[in-house]
Design an enzyme around this catalytic site. Structure first.
Site, PDB file in Angstrom:
ATOM      1  N   ASP A  67      41.680  31.462  42.753  1.00 33.55           N
ATOM      2  CA  ASP A  67      42.888  32.162  42.297  1.00 33.55           C
ATOM      3  C   ASP A  67      44.042  32.026  43.286  1.00 33.55           C
ATOM      4  O   ASP A  67      43.865  31.521  44.392  1.00 33.55           O
ATOM      5  CB  ASP A  67      42.563  33.642  42.030  1.00 33.55           C
ATOM      6  CG  ASP A  67      41.766  34.288  43.163  1.00 33.55           C
ATOM      7  OD1 ASP A  67      41.706  33.701  44.259  1.00 33.55           O
ATOM      8  OD2 ASP A  67      41.205  35.369  42.943  1.00 33.55           O
ATOM      9  N   ASN A 135      36.201  47.197  41.492  1.00 36.56           N
ATOM     10  CA  ASN A 135      35.952  47.441  40.067  1.00 36.56           C
ATOM     11  C   ASN A 135      35.130  46.321  39.432  1.00 36.56           C
ATOM     12  O   ASN A 135      35.045  46.226  38.214  1.00 36.56           O
ATOM     13  CB  ASN A 135      37.279  47.609  39.318  1.00 36.56           C
ATOM     14  CG  ASN A 135      38.154  46.367  39.403  1.00 36.56           C
ATOM     15  OD1 ASN A 135      37.768  45.377  40.028  1.00 36.56           O
ATOM     16  ND2 ASN A 135      39.323  46.411  38.798  1.00 36.56           N
ATOM     17  N   HIS A 137      35.786  43.054  39.744  1.00 37.11           N
ATOM     18  CA  HIS A 137      36.480  41.804  39.388  1.00 37.11           C
ATOM     19  C   HIS A 137      35.991  40.655  40.249  1.00 37.11           C
ATOM     20  O   HIS A 137      35.650  40.824  41.419  1.00 37.11           O
ATOM     21  CB  HIS A 137      38.004  41.960  39.403  1.00 37.11           C
ATOM     22  CG  HIS A 137      38.657  42.049  40.742  1.00 37.11           C
ATOM     23  ND1 HIS A 137      39.171  43.201  41.251  1.00 37.11           N
ATOM     24  CD2 HIS A 137      38.906  41.095  41.668  1.00 37.11           C
ATOM     25  CE1 HIS A 137      39.701  42.967  42.435  1.00 37.11           C
ATOM     26  NE2 HIS A 137      39.554  41.698  42.723  1.00 37.11           N
ATOM     27  N   GLU A 142      40.107  40.775  35.905  1.00 36.04           N
ATOM     28  CA  GLU A 142      40.114  42.227  36.061  1.00 36.04           C
ATOM     29  C   GLU A 142      39.194  42.945  35.081  1.00 36.04           C
ATOM     30  O   GLU A 142      38.898  42.440  33.994  1.00 36.04           O
ATOM     31  CB  GLU A 142      41.540  42.755  35.881  1.00 36.04           C
ATOM     32  CG  GLU A 142      42.426  42.540  37.098  1.00 36.04           C
ATOM     33  CD  GLU A 142      42.057  43.449  38.280  1.00 36.04           C
ATOM     34  OE1 GLU A 142      40.946  44.015  38.303  1.00 36.04           O
ATOM     35  OE2 GLU A 142      42.906  43.587  39.177  1.00 36.04           O
TER      36      GLU A 142
HETATM   37  C1  GLP Z   1      40.704  39.754  45.853  1.00 39.30           C
HETATM   38  C2  GLP Z   1      40.244  38.336  45.540  1.00 39.30           C
HETATM   39  C3  GLP Z   1      38.792  38.319  45.131  1.00 39.30           C
HETATM   40  C4  GLP Z   1      37.979  39.075  46.156  1.00 39.30           C
HETATM   41  C5  GLP Z   1      38.424  40.515  46.200  1.00 39.30           C
HETATM   42  C6  GLP Z   1      37.625  41.356  47.187  1.00 39.30           C
HETATM   43  O1  GLP Z   1      40.978  40.478  44.723  1.00 39.30           O
HETATM   44  N1  GLP Z   1      41.023  37.707  44.515  1.00 39.30           N
HETATM   45  O2  GLP Z   1      38.356  36.980  45.015  1.00 39.30           O
HETATM   46  O3  GLP Z   1      36.621  38.990  45.855  1.00 39.30           O
HETATM   47  O4  GLP Z   1      39.769  40.513  46.609  1.00 39.30           O
HETATM   48  O5  GLP Z   1      38.187  41.257  48.436  1.00 39.30           O
HETATM   49  P1  GLP Z   1      37.481  41.668  49.785  1.00 39.30           P
HETATM   50  O6  GLP Z   1      36.491  40.601  50.067  1.00 39.30           O
HETATM   51  O7  GLP Z   1      38.603  41.662  50.795  1.00 39.30           O
HETATM   52  O8  GLP Z   1      36.884  42.988  49.577  1.00 39.30           O
END
Ligand code: GLP
Length: 245
Positions: A67, A135, A137, A142
């Site tokens: 992404d 959540n 995702h 989402e």
């Molecule tokens: C963002 C990214 C996801 C990731 C999520 C969790 O939303 N687009 O790919 O998994 O954050 O992030 P973290 O690893 O910092 O908790």
């Protein structure tokens, strides 16, 4: 689904790095689906160390990222292109021309179409690395009434914007939209590796490991449809999520 429970987050990251290393050892020109966020940073650090020690060779590896934030260019320090260069690509012997992070600038629909092409062209990823949102995702697919199959522009929900705000100086700077690989692209990877840590991920992980249900309210539950998923969590999170081996 295979669940690996480790002693702590660092150990989870070392286990994940080892699995990525093995994927590259088995196929020198492996295509990796890569993730951003805080979770994978120590995984990339471990891979950088392995690369420096000659334990893994990225020279033929190809990558496609999940992404990118809409509105942020590759030079913006919070863009995912910048993140990937900074946290991994600049420190290993990868050919950057073989790395792909969708553009956050320009027409989002055209960018999403390009991402979709890049996921499938030349074969789908041999391994897709995933973090997970609070959540559930994955990428930026989402939680809501539905998930989308193809790569697309996603409106980020308030809890995601809130979670991402820690990386930006002011709340106003936090992007509210992103281009995300769709669930079809994620599930098309030959192997999926999800790493999670921390109490904030307990509900999302519980939805995956504690029952057999699939719901768009927790997009990561769609991973249950995939035949080769490995989830790496530490003991603390496993206990909080009610995981029983
Ligand atoms: C963002 C990214 C996801 C990731 C999520 C969790 O939303 N687009 O790919 O998994 O954050 O992030 P973290 O690893 O910092 O908790």
């Amino acid at each position: 689904m295979k669940v690996i429970v480790t002693e702590n987050y660092q150990q989870s990251c070392d286990v994940a790095a080892k699995i990525i290393q093995q994927t590259i050892q088995a196929k020198a020109d492996a295509k990796l689906g890569l993730a951003t966020g805080g979770t994978p940073v120590p995984i990339y650090e471990a891979l950088i160390a392995m690369n420096k020690n000659g334990e893994v060779d990225f020279s033929q590896v190809r990558t496609v990222n999940l992404d990118e934030y809409c509105g942020l260019g590759p030079d913006h320090p919070q863009s995912y292109r910048y993140f990937m260069n900074d946290k991994l690509f600049n420190h290993v012997n990868i050919n950057k021309e073989n790395t792909y992070v969708v553009s956050g600038l320009g027409d989002p629909n055209a960018n999403a179409e390009e991402l979709e092409r890049m996921v499938f062209e030349g074969g789908t990823p041999d391994l897709q690395l995933l973090g997970i949102g609070t959540n559930g995702h994955v990428g930026f697919n989402e939680a809501g009434d539905f998930v989308q199959a193809k790569s697309h522009m996603e409106n980020l929900v308030p809890s995601t914007i809130e979670a991402n705000a820690r990386f930006f100086e002011t709340r106003d700077e936090v992007p509210t939209q992103a281009i995300s690989m769709g669930m079809k692209g994620i599930l098309a990877a030959k192997k999926i590796l999800l790493v999670a840590s921390g109490p904030s991920k307990q509900d999302a992980i519980r939805g995956i490991v504690a029952n057999d249900n699939i719901t768009p309210q927790n997009p990561a539950t769609f991973l249950k449809l995939h035949p080769d998923v490995t989830i790496v969590i530490d003991r603390e999170l496993a206990d909080l999520a009610g995981y029983q081996a």
